[in-house]
Design a protein around this motif. Structure first.
Motif, short mmCIF file in Angstrom:
data_model
loop_
_atom_site.label_atom_id
_atom_site.label_comp_id
_atom_site.label_asym_id
_atom_site.label_seq_id
_atom_site.Cartn_x
_atom_site.Cartn_y
_atom_site.Cartn_z
N ARG A 1 0.83 -1.20 0.00
CA ARG A 1 0.00 0.00 0.00
C ARG A 1 0.87 1.26 0.00
N ARG A 2 0.52 2.22 -0.83
CA ARG A 2 1.23 3.48 -0.83
C ARG A 2 1.03 4.17 0.52
N SER A 3 2.09 4.78 1.03
CA SER A 3 2.05 5.38 2.37
C SER A 3 2.88 6.65 2.39
N GLU B 1 7.35 9.07 0.66
CA GLU B 1 6.16 8.55 -0.02
C GLU B 1 6.58 7.33 -0.85
N PHE C 1 4.46 0.94 1.91
CA PHE C 1 4.74 0.78 3.34
C PHE C 1 6.04 0.01 3.54
N LEU D 1 3.79 7.32 10.42
CA LEU D 1 2.88 7.14 9.29
C LEU D 1 1.72 8.12 9.46
N ARG E 1 -2.12 6.70 4.29
CA ARG E 1 -1.87 5.46 3.54
C ARG E 1 -3.12 5.10 2.76
N TRP F 1 -6.98 7.00 -0.28
CA TRP F 1 -6.09 7.55 0.73
C TRP F 1 -6.83 7.83 2.02
#
Length: 429
Positions: free
Chosen positions: A22-24, A107, A110, A315, A318, A325
């Motif tokens: 997952r983008r975080s 960015e 994860f 964090l 995410r 998001w």
């Protein structure tokens, strides 16, 4: 392997859950400044960007992880292929910062961001602690040169980092040759007390030093009696002697009568350098003394009582399972964080003085055209942007520090304890 065990176990568990990809967005910030500090100074970004290019897991490291059953085969394979491919944004080195300033943003997935935590914090926390102390010292010195000479008080790699951070915050030179080799920091050095004690007399020692290094040198005059040392130094080197150095005793009192003695002997151009466990308060105390330069060691490289900048890595946003998001934050008592990607700018008045630092959450910070943006792009899709590493980056950071500190109100720059005058303002909509 500059990482903590738990980062790899988090990686393993997230790979198994499917959330690792997952983008975080992670952010580095300090919840507070050290007691009595009104601002901090960012340093270390260039070093960590250089380090990321070599942040790899080789066969030796992978074999260790396998032999000690830290992680399983799937995670070992992921680590073997690791190359950071994300984006990095943040405050430039030399910039002043305050509590909750979003100093660095990572960015990426994860998984990629997770394993960088310890490395990023170890670099930024130490380098920024030294730069923050160095800034207070150069401010107190009020234009008189400061030389970093603390290598023997810390481990060898920290010594190089400290010399680099001090240069960013205004120190003019270092005794550390590795810092000169790697980062172009100007190096200086002459002789210690042992050199004088090696010879049969102080005169012989001074004659040997001048014969080897010339008259444009600094003679250490307090191995025995200071007055006799000064007189001998002048007799040996003449009026072209660059400096005498004082390393003990009441430095203020000594500096005054040594200055008078040098003048009486015709050495009006010979300067006085002082050393001996100096910090920003000692340097400020010496403002009234006829001192020309300062050599600072132990107090500088240990952060002058604040050996860490107390930065954390959290964090803040995410993607969920559907790719949407979501802002996230800790709610722990005393350790709460603010969710959402931050943007930051410094609000300036008509005179160019800073009045506030504005932090926007998921929106641009500061609507006024005069606000100065604070964040830069350091890395895009794993590619390093030019200008942020190497010797040139240190020079640019030192220039930036001078400009950033001049922008701050005098009340922020002074040494007296107190809360920062510039508030951190959150705009969350």
């Amino acid at each position: 392997m500059f990482t903590d065990h738990y980062e790899l176990t988090m990686l393993e568990a997230s790979l198994k859950s499917g959330a690792a990809h997952r983008r975080s967005v992670f952010e580095v910030f300090a919840r507070r400044l050290a007691e009595g500090r009104r601002y901090g100074v960012v340093a270390g970004t260039g070093r960590l960007l250089e380090g990321l290019s070599a942040f790899r897991f080789r066969s030796e490291e992978l074999d260790f992880l396998a032999d000690h059953r830290v992680v399983g085969d799937e995670t070992l394979q992921w680590l073997a292929d690791f190359r950071f491919s994300g984006n990095i944004y943040g405050y430039a080195e030399g910039e002043a910062f305050f509590p909750y300033s979003p100093l660095l943003q990572i960015e990426s997935t994860f998984a990629e961001a997770c394993i960088l935590e310890t490395y990023l914090l170890s670099v930024l926390n130490y380098d920024s602690a030294v730069a923050s102390a160095a800034s207070r010292m150069t401010s107190a010195a009020n234009g008189r040169p400061c030389v970093e000479m603390g290598s023997r008080r810390i481990n060898e790699e920290s010594a190089v980092a400290a010399a680099r951070a001090a240069a960013i915050a205004g120190f003019t030179a270092t005794s550390n040759l590795a810092a000169g080799l790697r980062y172009g920091v100007h190096t200086v050095g002459t002789a210690a007390h042992s050199f004088t004690l090696l010879h049969d007399s102080e005169r012989e020692a001074f004659e040997a030093q001048v014969a080897a290094l010339g008259r444009d040198t600094t003679l250490l005059v307090d191995t025995f009696a200071v007055e006799a040392g000064v007189r001998t130094a002048v007799e040996v080197a003449g009026t072209e002697l660059r400096n005498v150095r004082l390393d003990s005793g009441d430095l203020v009192e000594q500096a005054h009568w040594v200055r008078s003695l040098l003048d009486d002997l015709g050495n009006r151009q010979t300067g006085i350098m002082v050393t001996s466990d100096l910090d920003e308060y000692a340097i400020a105390h010496l403002q009234s003394a006829p001192v020309d330069s300062y050599g600072v060691g132990t107090r500088l490289v240990t952060g002058s009582g604040a050996p860490t900048a107390s930065m954390v890595y959290k964090l803040v946003s995410r993607q969920d399972g559907a790719g949407k998001w979501t802002d996230v934050a800790k709610a722990s008592s005393g350790k709460a964080s603010v969710g959402g990607r931050k943007s930051a700018s410094r609000q300036l008045n008509a005179s160019g003085q800073a009045t506030a630092e504005l932090i926007g959450v998921n929106r641009p910070a500061g609507a006024d055209a005069d606000d100065r943006p604070l964040q830069h792009t350091f890395m895009q899709d794993g590619e390093l942007m030019p200008g942020w590493t190497g010797p040139e980056a240190v020079i640019r950071a030192a220039d930036r520090h001078r400009a950033s500190r001049a922008e701050l109100p005098a009340a922020v720059r002074r040494l007296q304890p107190g809360e920062p005058v510039i508030p951190t303002v959150f705009a969350d909509e």
